[in-house]
Design an enzyme around this catalytic site. Structure first.
Site, mmCIF file in Angstrom:
data_model
loop_
_atom_site.group_PDB
_atom_site.id
_atom_site.type_symbol
_atom_site.label_atom_id
_atom_site.label_comp_id
_atom_site.label_asym_id
_atom_site.label_seq_id
_atom_site.Cartn_x
_atom_site.Cartn_y
_atom_site.Cartn_z
ATOM 1 N N ASN A 78 48.804 -36.661 34.754
ATOM 2 C CA ASN A 78 48.541 -35.672 35.794
ATOM 3 C C ASN A 78 47.915 -36.307 37.040
ATOM 4 O O ASN A 78 47.723 -37.520 37.114
ATOM 5 C CB ASN A 78 47.656 -34.557 35.225
ATOM 6 C CG ASN A 78 48.015 -33.196 35.797
ATOM 7 O OD1 ASN A 78 48.247 -33.054 36.991
ATOM 8 N ND2 ASN A 78 48.065 -32.189 34.947
ATOM 9 N N HIS A 126 33.283 -55.513 33.549
ATOM 10 C CA HIS A 126 32.819 -56.694 34.275
ATOM 11 C C HIS A 126 31.715 -57.370 33.472
ATOM 12 O O HIS A 126 30.807 -56.719 32.955
ATOM 13 C CB HIS A 126 32.322 -56.300 35.668
ATOM 14 C CG HIS A 126 33.449 -55.941 36.585
ATOM 15 N ND1 HIS A 126 34.213 -56.882 37.235
ATOM 16 C CD2 HIS A 126 33.963 -54.737 36.930
ATOM 17 C CE1 HIS A 126 35.142 -56.276 37.947
ATOM 18 N NE2 HIS A 126 35.020 -54.975 37.783
#
Length: 201
Positions: free
Chosen positions: A102, A132
């Site tokens: 969507n 990270h």
């Protein structure tokens, strides 16, 4: 070929009765434009994208930023508006047939993400197979892990799916959940949330 054309005509007639002819034409024109956009995207990344017919609606994009990145898109995958799908490094993204994504979804893949057939993803969902590595200033700056989403899964609005996650077939992920780890098949997953009020005046 005749049976396919007959099926198309039957579907269009049924849609026209429910929606009206004008809106049926508009909707199918939008689908056609989405298929053409998907084809253009596939031409740009012809070395990276392997696909059948799929639809990519307005302002959505699929990007591959490495010669090693691979994207497999099954037939009749439908990606609505403003979705961002990015595959980098040695990333491998696989979307099976009839996956629905969507509006405003983000998928970032640098390792491996698999989405099973008939899975539906609501608006504003974020799927990331890496974090990270903020603890280390040397070496690889990313921590990678696989994400596997089973078949016929429903993922609600504003869900965040993190690396090292496996979601079983037919699972439902409640809106606003943060998912990491294993979600068994045929279960409803939700994060419990509690209201709290702190008096400040």
């Amino acid at each position: 070929m005749i049976s396919i054309l007959r099926k198309i005509m039957t579907t269009l007639i049924a849609e026209s009765r429910g929606r009206g002819l004008y809106y049926t034409i508009l909707m199918n024109l939008s689908h056609l434009i989405g298929i053409l956009r998907a084809g253009c995207n596939k031409l740009i990344y012809f070395k990276n994208i392997k696909s059948s017919i799929f639809s990519l609606q307005a302002n959505s994009r699929i990007e591959a930023f490495s010669k090693h990145a691979t994207i497999h898109i099954g037939k009749f995958v439908f990606i609505r508006k403003n979705a961002s799908i990015r595959v980098d490094h040695f990333g491998e993204l696989r979307m099976a047939e009839k996956v629905f994504i969507n509006d405003n979804c983000n998928i970032n893949c640098v390792y491996k993400i698999t989405i099973g057939k008939h899975t539906k993803i609501a608006p504003n969902v974020s799927i990331n197979d890496h974090d990270h590595n903020y603890k280390s200033s040397t070496g690889d700056h990313l921590i990678k892990g696989e994400i596997k989403i089973g078949e016929n899964v429903w993922i609600g609005s504003n869900v965040v799916i993190l690396r090292d996650t496996i979601i079983g077939d037919n699972a439902v992920i409640a809106a606003g959940s943060v998912v990491k780890g294993n979600v068994p098949a045929n279960t409803l997953y939700l994060n419990k949330r509690e209201k709290s009020y702190i008096q400040y005046a």
